[in-house]
Design a protein around this motif. Structure first.
Motif, mmCIF file in Angstrom:
data_model
loop_
_atom_site.group_PDB
_atom_site.id
_atom_site.type_symbol
_atom_site.label_atom_id
_atom_site.label_comp_id
_atom_site.label_asym_id
_atom_site.label_seq_id
_atom_site.Cartn_x
_atom_site.Cartn_y
_atom_site.Cartn_z
ATOM 1 N N ILE A 159 0.793 -1.303 0.022
ATOM 2 C CA ILE A 159 -0.052 -0.027 -0.077
ATOM 3 C C ILE A 159 0.902 1.366 -0.013
ATOM 4 C CG2 ILE A 159 -1.878 1.243 1.205
ATOM 5 C CD1 ILE A 159 -2.899 -1.366 2.335
ATOM 6 N N PHE A 160 1.785 1.153 0.796
ATOM 7 C CA PHE A 160 3.085 2.335 0.870
ATOM 8 C C PHE A 160 3.651 2.624 -0.744
ATOM 9 C CE2 PHE A 160 7.337 4.001 1.214
ATOM 10 C CZ PHE A 160 6.937 5.103 1.880
ATOM 11 N N THR A 161 3.968 1.714 -1.331
ATOM 12 C CA THR A 161 4.531 1.746 -2.630
ATOM 13 C C THR A 161 3.579 2.241 -3.505
ATOM 14 O OG1 THR A 161 4.196 -0.526 -3.145
ATOM 15 C CG2 THR A 161 6.281 -0.121 -2.192
ATOM 16 N N GLN A 162 2.325 1.798 -3.591
ATOM 17 C CA GLN A 162 1.111 2.260 -4.276
ATOM 18 C C GLN A 162 0.919 3.907 -3.964
ATOM 19 O OE1 GLN A 162 -2.374 -0.015 -3.870
ATOM 20 N NE2 GLN A 162 -1.319 -1.735 -4.426
ATOM 21 N N ASP A 163 0.763 4.369 -2.578
ATOM 22 C CA ASP A 163 0.809 5.766 -2.344
ATOM 23 C C ASP A 163 1.985 6.392 -2.950
ATOM 24 O OD1 ASP A 163 -1.471 4.980 -1.064
ATOM 25 O OD2 ASP A 163 -0.793 5.099 0.899
ATOM 26 N N VAL A 169 3.257 10.536 -9.405
ATOM 27 C CA VAL A 169 2.657 10.430 -10.669
ATOM 28 C C VAL A 169 2.202 12.154 -10.578
ATOM 29 C CG1 VAL A 169 0.645 10.103 -12.126
ATOM 30 C CG2 VAL A 169 2.144 8.320 -11.389
ATOM 31 N N ALA A 170 1.605 12.339 -9.434
ATOM 32 C CA ALA A 170 1.003 13.706 -9.037
ATOM 33 C C ALA A 170 1.894 14.808 -9.181
ATOM 34 C CB ALA A 170 0.038 13.655 -7.845
ATOM 35 N N TYR A 171 3.212 14.438 -8.739
ATOM 36 C CA TYR A 171 4.175 15.501 -8.639
ATOM 37 C C TYR A 171 4.724 15.794 -10.352
ATOM 38 C CZ TYR A 171 8.769 17.412 -7.267
ATOM 39 O OH TYR A 171 9.898 18.442 -7.102
ATOM 40 N N ARG A 172 4.784 14.472 -10.953
ATOM 41 C CA ARG A 172 5.223 14.832 -12.328
ATOM 42 C C ARG A 172 4.033 15.337 -13.072
ATOM 43 N NH1 ARG A 172 10.588 14.043 -12.477
ATOM 44 N NH2 ARG A 172 11.134 12.019 -11.781
ATOM 45 N N ARG A 177 9.758 18.217 -12.907
ATOM 46 C CA ARG A 177 10.786 17.246 -13.470
ATOM 47 C C ARG A 177 12.032 16.828 -12.350
ATOM 48 N NH1 ARG A 177 6.942 16.705 -15.541
ATOM 49 N NH2 ARG A 177 6.400 16.740 -17.653
ATOM 50 N N ARG A 178 12.455 17.778 -11.753
ATOM 51 C CA ARG A 178 13.429 17.538 -10.761
ATOM 52 C C ARG A 178 13.029 17.171 -9.322
ATOM 53 N NH1 ARG A 178 18.243 22.008 -12.372
ATOM 54 N NH2 ARG A 178 18.262 21.359 -14.530
ATOM 55 N N MET A 183 11.503 16.640 -3.240
ATOM 56 C CA MET A 183 11.104 15.495 -2.570
ATOM 57 C C MET A 183 10.389 15.499 -1.146
ATOM 58 S SD MET A 183 11.879 12.482 -4.079
ATOM 59 C CE MET A 183 12.053 11.473 -2.623
ATOM 60 N N PHE A 184 10.784 16.582 -0.652
ATOM 61 C CA PHE A 184 10.273 16.914 0.806
ATOM 62 C C PHE A 184 8.590 17.098 0.649
ATOM 63 C CE2 PHE A 184 8.903 19.789 4.121
ATOM 64 C CZ PHE A 184 9.243 19.094 5.337
ATOM 65 N N ARG A 185 8.271 17.605 -0.496
ATOM 66 C CA ARG A 185 6.713 17.662 -0.539
ATOM 67 C C ARG A 185 6.229 16.183 -0.830
ATOM 68 N NH1 ARG A 185 6.455 22.510 -5.315
ATOM 69 N NH2 ARG A 185 7.721 24.057 -3.906
ATOM 70 N N LEU A 186 6.762 15.332 -1.276
ATOM 71 C CA LEU A 186 6.284 13.925 -1.279
ATOM 72 C C LEU A 186 6.705 12.988 -0.168
ATOM 73 C CD1 LEU A 186 8.086 12.999 -4.588
ATOM 74 C CD2 LEU A 186 5.390 13.613 -4.219
#
Length: 271
Positions: A159-163, A169-172, A177-178, A183-186
């Protein structure tokens, strides 16, 4: 495989020991044949056949080819010349790259070690339920809180990997792109989600009367087949492993027992 999870783990451990201890190619082939038979007993479906092929085929050809190309021992029988030594730059730097028979044979032995364990490992995984694994985990860890924590971690990893994939995907999609500082936002929402799920699971356990100090149930009674498999696999693996260890100590000049001279010779040539 109508065996207890304890017997399956013992069988898998025995195959790991044998895969390390055996060097003689016919023995490794025999070990792999036995592993394939164990795997076939599980009656794998079409999907599992494809998964097995994805695990086995790359392991075999990649190791065989790589060892055939980069084998450093002597003698060498060249099967095919990849880069002749007179080739500018590459030939001068490498001295020539060759596909050798001895290297491919050595690679075949190494790949058989891998796939023999892989076949048995797949058989164990496909015939073991989550309940069996959790029960055995509780008995091995001897700690209810720790075993539950590990079980929940494994259970929610998918489940964690799916999240994480969805967040990426949402970030992209947002035009990023970078990764870098982004990454902190993820990480923050993923960490919050993990904590939220942990809190919910903890409340569920408490309301259902979970006691982290509860006594671990005793090991399940083993059947006749379980005892036979455990005894036979441990006997074979322990015997061969011990013989290999004694021979290794003799080869590196650490321990020599004169009465075992013939045994040393046999192990070096046929084990």
């Amino acid at each position: 495989m109508r065996l207890s999870f304890t017997a399956k783990l013992t069988l898998l451990a025995a195959f790991n020991i044998l895969a390390i201890a055996l060097d003689y190619l016919p023995n490794l082939i025999a070990l792999t044949v036995v592993a394939v038979v164990i795997w076939a007993v599980t009656r794998p479906s079409g999907v599992k056949l494809k998964l097995t092929a994805l695990v086995v085929i790359p392991s075999v050809w990649s190791v065989v080819i790589l060892q055939g190309l980069f084998y450093t021992e002597w003698p060498k029988t060249v099967i095919f010349t990849i880069i002749p030594p007179e080739t500018p730059v590459a030939g001068w730097l490498t001295g020539g790259v060759y596909l050798t028979y001895q290297g491919m044979l050595y690679g075949l032995r190494q790949s058989l070690r891998i796939i023999s364990v892989a076949f048995v490992g797949l058989a164990v995984v496909w015939t073991s339920t989550e309940r069996e694994i959790v029960a055995e985990l509780r008995r091995l860890l001897k700690n209810a809180a720790l075993s539950v924590g590990v079980t929940i971690s494994v259970r929610f990893f998918d489940i964690f990997t799916q999240d994480a994939r969805a967040s990426m995907v949402a970030y992209r999609t947002a035009g990023n792109r970078r990764l870098g500082v982004g990454m902190f936002r993820l990480i923050v929402p993923l960490a919050v989600q993990v904590l939220r799920r942990s809190y919910v699971v903890t409340l569920a356990l408490i309301t259902r009367g979970f006691n982290p100090r509860a006594r671990i149930s005793a090991a399940t009674r083993l059947g006749v087949l379980d005892l036979v498999v455990i005894t036979a696999s441990l006997a074979v693996a322990t015997t061969i492993g011990l013989l290999k260890l004694l021979t290794l100590l003799y080869i590196i000049d650490v321990l020599y027992i004169p009465q075992l001279r013939e045994l040393y010779w046999y192990v070096i040539n046929y084990v």
